[in-house]
Every structure is written in C-alpha cells, then in structure tokens.
Design an enzyme around this catalytic site. Structure first.
Site, PDB file in Angstrom:
ATOM      1  N   ARG A 189      37.073  46.545  31.825  1.00 46.88           N
ATOM      2  CA  ARG A 189      35.971  46.855  32.738  1.00 46.88           C
ATOM      3  C   ARG A 189      34.724  47.413  32.044  1.00 46.88           C
ATOM      4  O   ARG A 189      33.606  47.024  32.393  1.00 46.88           O
ATOM      5  CB  ARG A 189      36.426  47.821  33.842  1.00 46.88           C
ATOM      6  CG  ARG A 189      37.610  47.278  34.667  1.00 46.88           C
ATOM      7  CD  ARG A 189      37.845  48.063  35.941  1.00 46.88           C
ATOM      8  NE  ARG A 189      36.770  47.872  36.884  1.00 46.88           N
ATOM      9  CZ  ARG A 189      35.810  48.720  37.111  1.00 46.88           C
ATOM     10  NH1 ARG A 189      35.790  49.874  36.489  1.00 46.88           N
ATOM     11  NH2 ARG A 189      34.844  48.433  37.963  1.00 46.88           N
ATOM     12  N   GLY A 213      36.627  45.846  49.283  1.00 47.73           N
ATOM     13  CA  GLY A 213      35.349  46.258  48.704  1.00 47.73           C
ATOM     14  C   GLY A 213      35.026  47.727  48.733  1.00 47.73           C
ATOM     15  O   GLY A 213      34.075  48.153  48.064  1.00 47.73           O
ATOM     16  N   CYS A 271      38.743  43.454  16.939  1.00 45.68           N
ATOM     17  CA  CYS A 271      37.646  43.013  16.076  1.00 45.68           C
ATOM     18  C   CYS A 271      36.503  42.415  16.885  1.00 45.68           C
ATOM     19  O   CYS A 271      36.244  41.211  16.822  1.00 45.68           O
ATOM     20  CB  CYS A 271      38.177  41.994  15.083  1.00 45.68           C
ATOM     21  SG  CYS A 271      39.607  42.626  14.236  1.00 45.68           S
ATOM     22  N   GLU A 272      35.870  43.229  17.681  1.00 47.55           N
ATOM     23  CA  GLU A 272      34.724  42.819  18.496  1.00 47.55           C
ATOM     24  C   GLU A 272      33.868  44.059  18.723  1.00 47.55           C
ATOM     25  O   GLU A 272      34.422  45.115  19.077  1.00 47.55           O
ATOM     26  CB  GLU A 272      35.173  42.362  19.895  1.00 47.55           C
ATOM     27  CG  GLU A 272      36.137  41.235  19.924  1.00 47.55           C
ATOM     28  CD  GLU A 272      35.570  40.003  20.610  1.00 47.55           C
ATOM     29  OE1 GLU A 272      34.369  39.989  20.960  1.00 47.55           O
ATOM     30  OE2 GLU A 272      36.339  39.061  20.768  1.00 47.55           O
ATOM     31  N   GLU A 305      41.035  43.922  53.487  1.00 43.07           N
ATOM     32  CA  GLU A 305      41.732  43.526  52.248  1.00 43.07           C
ATOM     33  C   GLU A 305      41.415  44.489  51.109  1.00 43.07           C
ATOM     34  O   GLU A 305      40.951  44.077  50.049  1.00 43.07           O
ATOM     35  CB  GLU A 305      41.283  42.108  51.838  1.00 43.07           C
ATOM     36  CG  GLU A 305      41.456  41.034  52.885  1.00 43.07           C
ATOM     37  CD  GLU A 305      40.750  39.721  52.513  1.00 43.07           C
ATOM     38  OE1 GLU A 305      40.041  39.682  51.486  1.00 43.07           O
ATOM     39  OE2 GLU A 305      40.894  38.753  53.267  1.00 43.07           O
ATOM     40  N   PRO A 306      41.658  45.779  51.294  1.00 46.28           N
ATOM     41  CA  PRO A 306      41.275  46.719  50.221  1.00 46.28           C
ATOM     42  C   PRO A 306      42.180  46.600  48.998  1.00 46.28           C
ATOM     43  O   PRO A 306      43.395  46.482  49.120  1.00 46.28           O
ATOM     44  CB  PRO A 306      41.462  48.095  50.883  1.00 46.28           C
ATOM     45  CG  PRO A 306      42.502  47.873  51.929  1.00 46.28           C
ATOM     46  CD  PRO A 306      42.311  46.462  52.418  1.00 46.28           C
ATOM     47  N   GLY A 307      41.570  46.621  47.839  1.00 44.16           N
ATOM     48  CA  GLY A 307      42.326  46.624  46.596  1.00 44.16           C
ATOM     49  C   GLY A 307      42.085  47.937  45.875  1.00 44.16           C
ATOM     50  O   GLY A 307      42.886  48.876  45.922  1.00 44.16           O
ATOM     51  N   ARG A 308      40.920  48.016  45.238  1.00 51.40           N
ATOM     52  CA  ARG A 308      40.568  49.176  44.409  1.00 51.40           C
ATOM     53  C   ARG A 308      40.798  50.520  45.114  1.00 51.40           C
ATOM     54  O   ARG A 308      41.331  51.445  44.513  1.00 51.40           O
ATOM     55  CB  ARG A 308      39.090  49.067  44.030  1.00 51.40           C
ATOM     56  CG  ARG A 308      38.630  50.105  43.021  1.00 51.40           C
ATOM     57  CD  ARG A 308      37.104  50.088  42.857  1.00 51.40           C
ATOM     58  NE  ARG A 308      36.535  48.773  42.877  1.00 51.40           N
ATOM     59  CZ  ARG A 308      36.207  48.057  41.805  1.00 51.40           C
ATOM     60  NH1 ARG A 308      36.349  48.570  40.610  1.00 51.40           N
ATOM     61  NH2 ARG A 308      35.684  46.847  41.924  1.00 51.40           N
ATOM     62  N   TYR A 331      42.441  46.961  38.513  1.00 53.91           N
ATOM     63  CA  TYR A 331      41.775  46.014  37.608  1.00 53.91           C
ATOM     64  C   TYR A 331      41.863  46.469  36.151  1.00 53.91           C
ATOM     65  O   TYR A 331      40.938  46.264  35.373  1.00 53.91           O
ATOM     66  CB  TYR A 331      40.305  45.815  38.024  1.00 53.91           C
ATOM     67  CG  TYR A 331      40.165  45.348  39.459  1.00 53.91           C
ATOM     68  CD1 TYR A 331      40.632  44.093  39.835  1.00 53.91           C
ATOM     69  CD2 TYR A 331      39.598  46.151  40.438  1.00 53.91           C
ATOM     70  CE1 TYR A 331      40.537  43.657  41.157  1.00 53.91           C
ATOM     71  CE2 TYR A 331      39.493  45.732  41.758  1.00 53.91           C
ATOM     72  CZ  TYR A 331      39.963  44.485  42.112  1.00 53.91           C
ATOM     73  OH  TYR A 331      39.875  44.060  43.398  1.00 53.91           O
TER      74      TYR A 331
HETATM   75  N1  LLP Z   1      39.454  40.231  49.050  1.00 50.32           N
HETATM   76  C1  LLP Z   1      38.881  39.306  48.286  1.00 50.32           C
HETATM   77  C2  LLP Z   1      38.685  37.959  48.817  1.00 50.32           C
HETATM   78  C3  LLP Z   1      38.452  39.638  46.983  1.00 50.32           C
HETATM   79  O1  LLP Z   1      37.860  38.710  46.244  1.00 50.32           O
HETATM   80  C4  LLP Z   1      38.655  40.946  46.498  1.00 50.32           C
HETATM   81  C5  LLP Z   1      38.230  41.315  45.151  1.00 50.32           C
HETATM   82  C6  LLP Z   1      39.300  41.884  47.329  1.00 50.32           C
HETATM   83  C7  LLP Z   1      39.682  41.495  48.615  1.00 50.32           C
HETATM   84  C8  LLP Z   1      39.563  43.298  46.897  1.00 50.32           C
HETATM   85  O2  LLP Z   1      38.377  43.970  46.659  1.00 50.32           O
HETATM   86  P1  LLP Z   1      38.362  45.543  46.350  1.00 50.32           P
HETATM   87  O3  LLP Z   1      38.787  46.271  47.595  1.00 50.32           O
HETATM   88  O4  LLP Z   1      39.296  45.794  45.256  1.00 50.32           O
HETATM   89  O5  LLP Z   1      36.963  45.826  45.979  1.00 50.32           O
HETATM   90  N2  LLP Z   1      37.534  43.092  38.493  1.00 50.32           N
HETATM   91  C9  LLP Z   1      36.453  43.751  39.202  1.00 50.32           C
HETATM   92  C10 LLP Z   1      36.607  43.639  40.697  1.00 50.32           C
HETATM   93  C11 LLP Z   1      36.719  42.206  41.159  1.00 50.32           C
HETATM   94  C12 LLP Z   1      36.953  42.099  42.640  1.00 50.32           C
HETATM   95  C13 LLP Z   1      37.301  40.709  43.004  1.00 50.32           C
HETATM   96  N3  LLP Z   1      37.617  40.524  44.391  1.00 50.32           N
HETATM   97  C14 LLP Z   1      36.373  45.187  38.740  1.00 50.32           C
HETATM   98  O6  LLP Z   1      37.155  45.580  37.884  1.00 50.32           O
HETATM   99  O7  LLP Z   1      35.498  45.932  39.202  1.00 50.32           O
END
Ligand code: LLP
Length: 423
Positions: free
Chosen positions: A318, A242, A348-349, A279-282, A376
């Site tokens: 996004r 997050g 076409c949207e 659990e960092p993604g972004r 994402y």
């Molecule tokens: N853990 C869980 C259980 C999650 O559901 C998520 C993201 C993460 C970790 C990673 O979160 P992050 O660190 O990336 O914020 N598609 C959207 C974001 C959806 C996030 C879904 N869950 C966007 O483009 O902003």
C-alpha cells in the site's frame, strides 16, 4: 494511544489484546501479521448496531482479508460475502458460508466463475456491462436456471479518495454509466434466464465523508423509481463498501451515520421496502491487524536515515502503490535520541518502502509494528524476490492461534519443472 483500539501499550510494550507482540515475534519470527479477534467482533458490532431492526445485509468485502479464520468469524456473526472471483467463492464455500448471502461483483467474470456461482446459488450477480449481461444470460440458460441480477451503476460521483481506489467516476472502468442504465435494465428484464432484483454501486474506498454516498443514493433512487414506472421492481439496493478507517488522524464515517441517512431518504421517497446491502471490507478488518517487523540494519547519512527492516513491499504494497500512510510503532519504545527515518525493506527496488520521514529512536534488532495492516496487506502480498509470505496469527484475549503458517521456502518453487535436455 495508537490508531487501533485493540493494539495498545501495557507496561511499555505494545500488545494485541492481552498478548505482548514481543512474545509473538519470538515464537513465530518476523515479518508476521497479527490480528485481533476482538477487533473483528467490535467492527462487526458497529455495523450490526447501525442496522438495528432494519432490513440490511452486510456482505463482507472479503478481498480486504480472506483468511479462512476471518471469514469464518464473520460467517458466525451473520455476515454475507461480497466476492469478486471464483477463488473467493471457493473460500466462502470452504467455510460453509451461506451462498444465498453472497453477491458476486467484478468487471471481468469468466464463464467458469459464473457457472460455479450459479451452481452454488448466490444471491445476486452485480453485472458491470451489457456484454456481461448477455454472457450471464447464456450461461444461466445453458444451466437451465434463472440468475438474479443487479446492474452495477456508475453514478459519476467523486468519492474524494485516492484515484486508484476511486471507482464511481465516469472515467473509471467500473459499472454501467447511469445514463445507459435504464436501457440496460430493459434488456436484462427481457432475457428469460435473468431476473432483475437489485441496483448496485460501489464508488470507492477509504471514504471518510457521507456526502458522496448520498449523492450516489439520490441518483440510484431516482433510477429505481423510473424502473418501477416501467414495471421493473427492485428488491434491494447495494451501496457497495468503501467506509474508511483511521490510519493517522482521519475521522471515519460511522456505519450508523450512513445507514440513518440512507433510511431517512428511503422513507422520504416511500421506498422503505428496499433491502439495503453493504459490502464493507477495510472498515471490518483494517484496524484489526498489524504487521510486525524487525530492524535488520540502520544506515545513517547526511542525506537520509534508513531503517532496513525484514518486511517489504511484497508484504505490504500500500505505501508504494497508493502513497498510503501506515503508522509505525516501536513495540518497546526507547524514548531517547529519535531521528527521522525512512523504513525500507530488503527488496531490490527503490519503491520498496513502508514509511517515510518518521521520528523514531531505533537500534538494530528492534521490533516495529506497522499499524492498520488488517486490510489489503496479506491479500495483496506476493513472493517477489522469492520471499515466502509471512505467517498470520489471530489473538483472542490472552490466547493466540496461527491461522496461516509462514510459507516454507521450498514450497515457493516446488511445483516448477526444468526443461528437457536439448539434444
Ligand atoms: N465492493 C466492491 C465492488 C469493491 O470493489 C470493493 C473494494 C469493496 C466492496 C470493499 O471496499 P472497502 O470497504 O474495503 O473500501 N487495495 C486498496 C483498496 C481497493 C478496494 C477495491 N475494491 C487499498 O489497499 O487501499
């Protein structure tokens, strides 16, 4: 200065590390995702340094960008992985990731996915409902193994982010309500094919303040203490992902600020033995990528100016899905006669837009970089309008590698078949 440190101008041309983006566009065409290996490493380093000698496991939230080259880089740096499907598990196994560092999240785990994860030997299932708990106990029992579980607790805190990516409120579909957590833990502890090892939460995405994390933390620590009194001893606390990034002028929360505050509170409650999982993604990949696109046409009118580009909502959903802002940089800025443009794709949207009301000096054929497209972007791409998904290139200093070629057109429908002739 752009929002991404590894994508900067040199001699009037935007570069990825030492490679001019014009060169990559010429060689591979557009639209094109370009990533920076250094940016991945630097983002990882900020987590590693924040963790220091403390007991922290970083499980990359791979839904943000699951290209094997990205996964392999993080694996080599020591990452675990947060997966949400059997498909993501297969990707981690394909790069030889260590299953004992995988946490399996997700609200709808299917039987085959549970079986595959048990077979691989994942660290933990983050269970999101009582029904899932019962199913997992059955599947593990049949397989003759014991599944390690955390319950994903919904702490009912406001992550102060976009409603579509806010997950820790009562009204969200995720997790087990904090009031019901004790009873569900008791149930879990009573099932012989399950072993309770953790507590988990994930409150949302693109969070820029530490406050929501600490609100959630306090609730979870109180739960962990109560569980201990009842004889259920928790080994790890997973605070989810997050942490936000800079898309425009945000000041994102640093992993160090978060972890320092978390560990301070653990010490204060005598819970220093807990392992912390994140659990960092972004925040690991978002600013490690851009989406390159070429201006196909300019349309000027009294009402609006449009730049029609060759990237579209199928490449980056996004903006239209979350009203998200991505900075737009001209790769070779012209510096004269800027106008206000909407940057739109060929689909076409009316929802096919990438940016609105941006002051840019443009000509047909110009190359633009849509910034912060490492997270994402490709993973949410589709083939809508029978558009092949774009290639992905990883820059490394002055070198670069295609880590996924552009999809050949014929592959988009090669597996489709016609119906038999009607008689
Ligand atoms: N853990 C869980 C259980 C999650 O559901 C998520 C993201 C993460 C970790 C990673 O979160 P992050 O660190 O990336 O914020 N598609 C959207 C974001 C959806 C996030 C879904 N869950 C966007 O483009 O902003």
């Amino acid at each position: 200065m752009t929002v991404a440190p590894d994508f900067q101008f040199q001699n009037g041309v935007l570069h990825a590390e030492s490679v001019p983006l014009t060169k990559l566009a010429q060689e591979f065409g557009t639209p094109l995702y370009v990533y920076s290996r250094k940016a991945l490493n630097d983002a990882w380093e900020s987590y590693r340094q924040a963790a220091g000698q403390r007991n922290v496991l970083i499980c990359y939230g791979m839904k943000a960008n699951s290209n094997l080259a990205v996964l392999n880089e993080f694996k080599n740096l020591g990452a675990g992985f947060d997966i949400v499907s059997g498909g993501e598990l297969a990707r981690v196994l394909a790069i030889g990731g260590d299953p004992s560092k995988i946490v399996f999240s997700g609200v709808g785990k299917q039987v085959w996915e549970m079986r595959a994860a048990l077979k691989a030997g994942v660290k933990c299932f983050n269970v999101e409902s009582e029904a899932e708990l019962v199913r997992l106990a059955e599947v593990a029992g049949q397989a003759g193994v014991v599944a390690d579980v955390s319950l994903r607790v919904n702490p009912d805190v406001d992550a102060l982010t976009h409603p579509y990516i806010s997950t820790g409120l009562k009204e969200n579909k995720f997790g087990i309500a904090i009031e019901a957590a004790l009873a569900t833990y008791q149930r879990a502890a009573s099932l012989p094919s399950l072993r309770v090892v953790g507590v988990d939460c994930h409150i949302g995405s693109q969070i820029t303040e530490v406050g929501p994390y600490l609100d959630a933390l306090e609730k979870l620590l109180a739960l962990i203490e109560t569980l201990a009194q009842q004889g259920v001893h928790i080994r790890h606390l997973d605070l989810g992902g997050g942490i936000g990034i800079r898309y425009t002028d945000e000041t994102p929360l640093s992993p160090k600020v978060l972890l320092d505050q978390v560990f301070e509170r653990l010490q204060a409650r005598d819970l220093g033995h807990l392992q912390i999982v994140l659990e960092p993604g972004r925040s690991l990949v978002g600013n490690a990528g851009v989406l390159l696109t070429t201006v196909e046409y300019l349309k000027h009118s009294t009402a609006k100016n449009f730049a029609v580009v060759d990237a579209a909502m199928n490449d980056l959903i996004r903006p239209t899905l979350y009203d998200a802002w991505h900075s737009i940089e001209a790769v070779e800025p012209r510096g004269q006669s800027a106008r206000k443009y909407d940057i739109v794709g060929p689909i076409c949207e009316s929802g096919d837009w990438l940016a609105r009301d941006r002051m840019l000096a443009l000509q047909q054929g110009d190359l633009l970089a849509i910034m912060s497209a490492g997270a994402y972007a490709f993973t949410m791409a589709s083939q809508y309008n029978t558009r092949p998904r774009a290639a992905e290139v990883m820059v490394d200093g002055e070198h670069y590698h295609v880590v996924r070629p552009r999809e050949p057109l014929h592959s988009l429908f090669a597996s489709e078949t016609l119906l038999p002739e009607t008689k």
